[in-house]
Motif scaffolding. Structure first.
Motif, PDB file in Angstrom:
ATOM      1  N   TYR A   1      -2.140  26.203 -54.420  1.00 34.20           N
ATOM      2  CA  TYR A   1      -3.015  25.370 -53.598  1.00 34.20           C
ATOM      3  C   TYR A   1      -2.863  23.865 -53.799  1.00 34.20           C
ATOM      4  O   TYR A   1      -3.144  23.106 -52.878  1.00 34.20           O
ATOM      5  N   PRO A   2      -2.453  23.355 -54.959  1.00 38.79           N
ATOM      6  CA  PRO A   2      -2.388  21.904 -55.146  1.00 38.79           C
ATOM      7  C   PRO A   2      -1.584  21.131 -54.094  1.00 38.79           C
ATOM      8  O   PRO A   2      -2.020  20.056 -53.675  1.00 38.79           O
ATOM      9  N   PRO A   3      -0.443  21.629 -53.607  1.00 34.75           N
ATOM     10  CA  PRO A   3       0.270  20.852 -52.581  1.00 34.75           C
ATOM     11  C   PRO A   3      -0.559  20.665 -51.311  1.00 34.75           C
ATOM     12  O   PRO A   3      -0.550  19.584 -50.710  1.00 34.75           O
ATOM     13  N   MET A   4      -1.288  21.688 -50.919  1.00 34.69           N
ATOM     14  CA  MET A   4      -2.094  21.561 -49.718  1.00 34.69           C
ATOM     15  C   MET A   4      -3.322  20.696 -49.956  1.00 34.69           C
ATOM     16  O   MET A   4      -3.772  20.006 -49.043  1.00 34.69           O
ATOM     17  N   VAL A   5      -3.853  20.704 -51.169  1.00 34.03           N
ATOM     18  CA  VAL A   5      -4.941  19.783 -51.504  1.00 34.03           C
ATOM     19  C   VAL A   5      -4.438  18.351 -51.318  1.00 34.03           C
ATOM     20  O   VAL A   5      -5.120  17.511 -50.719  1.00 34.03           O
ATOM     21  N   ALA A   6      -3.233  18.079 -51.805  1.00 36.02           N
ATOM     22  CA  ALA A   6      -2.655  16.737 -51.668  1.00 36.02           C
ATOM     23  C   ALA A   6      -2.467  16.366 -50.199  1.00 36.02           C
ATOM     24  O   ALA A   6      -2.829  15.255 -49.783  1.00 36.02           O
ATOM     25  N   LEU A   7      -1.911  17.267 -49.401  1.00 32.81           N
ATOM     26  CA  LEU A   7      -1.674  16.969 -47.984  1.00 32.81           C
ATOM     27  C   LEU A   7      -2.985  16.786 -47.227  1.00 32.81           C
ATOM     28  O   LEU A   7      -3.118  15.855 -46.423  1.00 32.81           O
ATOM     29  N   ARG A   8      -3.964  17.630 -47.497  1.00 32.86           N
ATOM     30  CA  ARG A   8      -5.261  17.483 -46.824  1.00 32.86           C
ATOM     31  C   ARG A   8      -5.912  16.151 -47.188  1.00 32.86           C
ATOM     32  O   ARG A   8      -6.472  15.472 -46.336  1.00 32.86           O
ATOM     33  N   ASN A   9      -5.867  15.793 -48.465  1.00 29.98           N
ATOM     34  CA  ASN A   9      -6.477  14.538 -48.890  1.00 29.98           C
ATOM     35  C   ASN A   9      -5.724  13.321 -48.363  1.00 29.98           C
ATOM     36  O   ASN A   9      -6.286  12.233 -48.326  1.00 29.98           O
ATOM     37  N   ALA A  10      -4.493  13.521 -47.952  1.00 27.18           N
ATOM     38  CA  ALA A  10      -3.734  12.435 -47.314  1.00 27.18           C
ATOM     39  C   ALA A  10      -4.082  12.317 -45.833  1.00 27.18           C
ATOM     40  O   ALA A  10      -3.769  11.312 -45.209  1.00 27.18           O
ATOM     41  N   GLY A  11      -4.703  13.350 -45.260  1.00 23.11           N
ATOM     42  CA  GLY A  11      -5.107  13.310 -43.861  1.00 23.11           C
ATOM     43  C   GLY A  11      -4.475  14.362 -42.969  1.00 23.11           C
ATOM     44  O   GLY A  11      -4.772  14.416 -41.772  1.00 23.11           O
ATOM     45  N   ILE A  12      -3.601  15.189 -43.503  1.00 24.58           N
ATOM     46  CA  ILE A  12      -2.935  16.202 -42.688  1.00 24.58           C
ATOM     47  C   ILE A  12      -3.959  17.193 -42.149  1.00 24.58           C
ATOM     48  O   ILE A  12      -4.751  17.757 -42.900  1.00 24.58           O
ATOM     49  N   ALA A  13      -3.932  17.403 -40.816  1.00 25.36           N
ATOM     50  CA  ALA A  13      -4.927  18.253 -40.164  1.00 25.36           C
ATOM     51  C   ALA A  13      -4.391  19.632 -39.793  1.00 25.36           C
ATOM     52  O   ALA A  13      -5.183  20.540 -39.536  1.00 25.36           O
TER      53      ALA A  13
END
Length: 179
Positions: free
Chosen positions: A77-89
């Motif tokens: 899950y950490p990579p997606m946490v990073a992408l979501r927190n960057a704004g990826i929708a």
């Protein structure tokens, strides 16, 4: 348990990055960071191996594009946490690794399969994604249509993830409400 609100019905943004086939999503933060759950740290290392300015460039509502078998490997899950927190929708790809698809759909991320997407757009292109119908429109008017999520997947994404949906479906009625 997802900490992210459901996406809007229509996602307007840009293509933040395009990955090729068989992309291991762990590489978004680097294997050395895969056990971190600190969202600030994960955001700070997000995509630095590919584009050191990625986090500063990405805006809320941008999407990631992938080739075939996006997210293969262990579904961390950490990579997606990073992408979501960057704004990826959302992520739009030719196809997804089954483990990745299950895990991220569980967390409420729209993962949309659109054949031909990885060669139809370029990084920085403005796009509009109707994730419910799996329809992506480019700024020049091209329309690509993929496989729309089934009704249950739509419910999961609308709820912000499986945990939230199950809690809503199985919660006890509030005191004072008719049963």
């Amino acid at each position: 348990m997802s900490a992210y609100p459901p996406p809007p019905d229509i996602i307007d943004g840009k293509v933040a990055w395009i990955f090729g086939d068989d992309f291991d999503v762990d590489l978004v933060v680097g294997v050395s960071n895969i056990k971190s759950y600190d969202p600030d740290h994960l955001r700070s290392v997000c995509m630095t191996a590919y584009d050191p300015g990625f986090v500063e460039r990405v805006r809320q509502g941008d999407i990631i594009v992938g080739g075939r078998n996006f997210g293969y490997g262990h579904p961390h899950y950490p990579p997606m946490v990073a992408l979501r927190n960057a704004g990826i929708a959302a992520i739009v790809a030719e196809s997804f690794s089954p483990g990745f698809w299950r895990g991220e759909t569980f967390n409420g991320m729209p993962l949309i399969t659109v054949p031909g997407i990885s060669t139809a757009v370029a990084t920085g292109d403005a796009v509009t994604l109707d994730w419910r119908t799996a329809t992506l429109r480019t700024a020049d008017g091209a329309e690509l249509v993929g496989t729309a999520p089934n009704a249950r997947t739509v419910q999961v994404i609308e709820a912000g993830g499986s945990y939230e949906l199950l809690m809503a479906e199985h919660s006890l009625p509030q005191q004072g409400q008719a049963q």
